[in-house]
Scaffold this motif. Structure first.
Motif, PDB file in Angstrom:
ATOM      1  N   LEU A 134       1.145  -1.109  -0.360  1.00  0.00           N
ATOM      2  CA  LEU A 134      -0.116   0.089   0.035  1.00  0.00           C
ATOM      3  C   LEU A 134       0.915   1.392   0.029  1.00  0.00           C
ATOM      4  O   LEU A 134       0.449   2.171  -0.418  1.00  0.00           O
ATOM      5  CB  LEU A 134      -1.263  -0.099   1.116  1.00  0.00           C
ATOM      6  N   VAL A 135       2.381   1.210   1.221  1.00  0.00           N
ATOM      7  CA  VAL A 135       2.670   2.532   0.693  1.00  0.00           C
ATOM      8  C   VAL A 135       3.360   2.399  -0.450  1.00  0.00           C
ATOM      9  O   VAL A 135       3.905   3.791  -1.234  1.00  0.00           O
ATOM     10  CB  VAL A 135       3.945   2.446   2.048  1.00  0.00           C
ATOM     11  N   ALA A 136       3.685   1.722  -1.523  1.00  0.00           N
ATOM     12  CA  ALA A 136       4.162   1.841  -2.640  1.00  0.00           C
ATOM     13  C   ALA A 136       3.027   2.310  -3.704  1.00  0.00           C
ATOM     14  O   ALA A 136       3.556   2.974  -5.088  1.00  0.00           O
ATOM     15  CB  ALA A 136       4.870   0.376  -3.050  1.00  0.00           C
ATOM     16  N   ALA A 137       2.190   1.771  -3.699  1.00  0.00           N
ATOM     17  CA  ALA A 137       1.228   2.233  -4.680  1.00  0.00           C
ATOM     18  C   ALA A 137       0.900   3.360  -4.018  1.00  0.00           C
ATOM     19  O   ALA A 137       0.568   4.688  -5.081  1.00  0.00           O
ATOM     20  CB  ALA A 137      -0.432   1.145  -4.145  1.00  0.00           C
ATOM     21  N   ALA A 144       2.672  10.085  -9.738  1.00  0.00           N
ATOM     22  CA  ALA A 144       1.819   9.519 -11.139  1.00  0.00           C
ATOM     23  C   ALA A 144       0.755  11.150 -10.801  1.00  0.00           C
ATOM     24  O   ALA A 144       0.777  12.335 -11.848  1.00  0.00           O
ATOM     25  CB  ALA A 144       0.327   9.030 -11.284  1.00  0.00           C
ATOM     26  N   ALA A 145       0.129  12.099 -10.009  1.00  0.00           N
ATOM     27  CA  ALA A 145      -0.288  12.981  -9.783  1.00  0.00           C
ATOM     28  C   ALA A 145       0.505  14.024  -9.893  1.00  0.00           C
ATOM     29  O   ALA A 145       0.850  14.846 -10.276  1.00  0.00           O
ATOM     30  CB  ALA A 145      -1.009  13.238  -8.706  1.00  0.00           C
ATOM     31  N   ASP A 147       2.816  13.831 -11.976  1.00  0.00           N
ATOM     32  CA  ASP A 147       3.792  14.238 -13.094  1.00  0.00           C
ATOM     33  C   ASP A 147       2.273  14.440 -14.286  1.00  0.00           C
ATOM     34  O   ASP A 147       2.995  15.426 -15.013  1.00  0.00           O
ATOM     35  CB  ASP A 147       3.655  12.287 -13.377  1.00  0.00           C
ATOM     36  N   GLU A 148       1.767  14.434 -13.411  1.00  0.00           N
ATOM     37  CA  GLU A 148       0.095  14.940 -14.186  1.00  0.00           C
ATOM     38  C   GLU A 148       0.238  17.298 -14.051  1.00  0.00           C
ATOM     39  O   GLU A 148       0.554  17.153 -14.931  1.00  0.00           O
ATOM     40  CB  GLU A 148      -1.152  14.773 -13.481  1.00  0.00           C
ATOM     41  N   VAL A 149       0.720  16.944 -13.636  1.00  0.00           N
ATOM     42  CA  VAL A 149       0.978  18.749 -12.604  1.00  0.00           C
ATOM     43  C   VAL A 149       2.121  18.871 -13.680  1.00  0.00           C
ATOM     44  O   VAL A 149       2.063  19.936 -13.807  1.00  0.00           O
ATOM     45  CB  VAL A 149       1.715  18.881 -11.508  1.00  0.00           C
ATOM     46  N   ARG A 150       3.179  18.047 -13.603  1.00  0.00           N
ATOM     47  CA  ARG A 150       4.149  18.907 -14.186  1.00  0.00           C
ATOM     48  C   ARG A 150       4.410  18.719 -15.812  1.00  0.00           C
ATOM     49  O   ARG A 150       4.965  19.244 -16.399  1.00  0.00           O
ATOM     50  CB  ARG A 150       5.539  17.701 -14.130  1.00  0.00           C
ATOM     51  N   ALA A 151       3.303  17.992 -16.168  1.00  0.00           N
ATOM     52  CA  ALA A 151       3.350  18.214 -17.947  1.00  0.00           C
ATOM     53  C   ALA A 151       1.738  18.814 -17.821  1.00  0.00           C
ATOM     54  O   ALA A 151       1.901  18.716 -19.592  1.00  0.00           O
ATOM     55  CB  ALA A 151       2.422  16.069 -18.260  1.00  0.00           C
ATOM     56  N   ASP A 152       1.464  19.752 -17.331  1.00  0.00           N
ATOM     57  CA  ASP A 152       0.469  20.616 -17.208  1.00  0.00           C
ATOM     58  C   ASP A 152      -0.722  19.982 -17.861  1.00  0.00           C
ATOM     59  O   ASP A 152      -1.539  21.339 -19.132  1.00  0.00           O
ATOM     60  CB  ASP A 152       0.812  21.818 -18.714  1.00  0.00           C
ATOM     61  N   TRP A 162      -7.561  14.709  -7.372  1.00  0.00           N
ATOM     62  CA  TRP A 162      -7.965  12.941  -7.497  1.00  0.00           C
ATOM     63  C   TRP A 162      -6.698  12.581  -6.461  1.00  0.00           C
ATOM     64  O   TRP A 162      -7.392  11.139  -6.517  1.00  0.00           O
ATOM     65  CB  TRP A 162      -7.405  13.179  -8.508  1.00  0.00           C
ATOM     66  N   LEU A 163      -5.491  13.241  -6.234  1.00  0.00           N
ATOM     67  CA  LEU A 163      -4.374  11.800  -5.462  1.00  0.00           C
ATOM     68  C   LEU A 163      -5.463  11.328  -3.765  1.00  0.00           C
ATOM     69  O   LEU A 163      -5.592  10.048  -3.332  1.00  0.00           O
ATOM     70  CB  LEU A 163      -3.713  12.363  -5.201  1.00  0.00           C
ATOM     71  N   ARG A 164      -6.093  12.573  -3.593  1.00  0.00           N
ATOM     72  CA  ARG A 164      -6.945  11.940  -2.221  1.00  0.00           C
ATOM     73  C   ARG A 164      -7.901  11.255  -2.082  1.00  0.00           C
ATOM     74  O   ARG A 164      -8.030  10.125  -1.733  1.00  0.00           O
ATOM     75  CB  ARG A 164      -7.430  13.223  -1.534  1.00  0.00           C
ATOM     76  N   THR A 165      -8.630  11.574  -3.926  1.00  0.00           N
ATOM     77  CA  THR A 165     -10.157  11.106  -3.684  1.00  0.00           C
ATOM     78  C   THR A 165      -9.006   8.539  -4.270  1.00  0.00           C
ATOM     79  O   THR A 165      -8.969   7.916  -3.820  1.00  0.00           O
ATOM     80  CB  THR A 165     -10.279  11.030  -5.429  1.00  0.00           C
TER      81      THR A 165
END
Length: 180
Positions: A134-137, A144-145, A147-152, A162-165
């Motif tokens: 679970l920690v790894a996930a 991943a979140a 990366d989405e910000v970094r990629a605009d 979305w990370l919280r959800t």
């Protein structure tokens, strides 16, 4: 010098050594004498920001409440950190996957493991998956979140939501499984 670098890079993540030196009231040569390259300076800046984050996490973990509340506070601290320090989200400014980066993640992973084990023991989280998995996930979801910000593709606030959800669903603590 590092404080000036942290402040300037929060405003201008692409600032070069000359600008950082000027912000610190130093010469470029002085900065290069302490840090042989911009990458070395960025590593030191990330270490400084990591230390600040760990201190904030220590404080947040001391607050009472459930494991879920503590875990969500830690995620919020992480996202506030990214909002204040956009240099962390710039490609190439941090060297993800390096030994140094992995060492920075170790205290956070240990903290997450404790919180997830606490949540599993109390019935807040699904007890079936191993806590280490679970920690790894959860960590992978955080990356991943980022990366989405970094990629605009997502603004920081939306990525954090979305990370919280996703974290709640992964831990079995989502809206369909209210915590005690």
């Amino acid at each position: 010098m590092l404080d000036a670098a942290v402040r300037l890079l929060a405003e201008r993540p692409d600032a070069g050594i000359a600008a950082i030196a000027a912000a610190a009231g130093l010469t470029r040569q002085t900065v290069y004498a302490h840090f042989g390259s911009r990458d070395a300076l960025l590593d030191a800046v990330v270490d400084r920001i990591t230390d600040q984050a760990m201190a904030a996490m220590d404080e947040a973990e001391e607050e009472s409440g459930s494991a879920l509340d503590a875990l969500l506070r830690l995620q919020d601290i992480g996202w506030r950190l990214f909002e204040r320090n956009p240099v962390l989200l710039r490609p190439g400014n941090t060297r993800a996957g390096t030994d140094t980066d992995l060492a920075r993640h170790e205290p956070v992973a240990a903290r997450l493991t404790r919180l997830i084990e606490k949540g599993q023991a109390s019935g807040e989280f699904d007890p079936a998956p191993p806590a280490t998995w679970l920690v790894a996930a959860v960590t992978a979801l955080g990356h991943a979140a980022g990366d989405e910000v970094r990629a605009d593709r997502l603004p920081v606030t939306e990525a954090a939501a979305w990370l919280r959800t996703a974290t709640l669903a992964l831990l079995g603590a989502g809206p369909g499984n209210p915590t005690p």
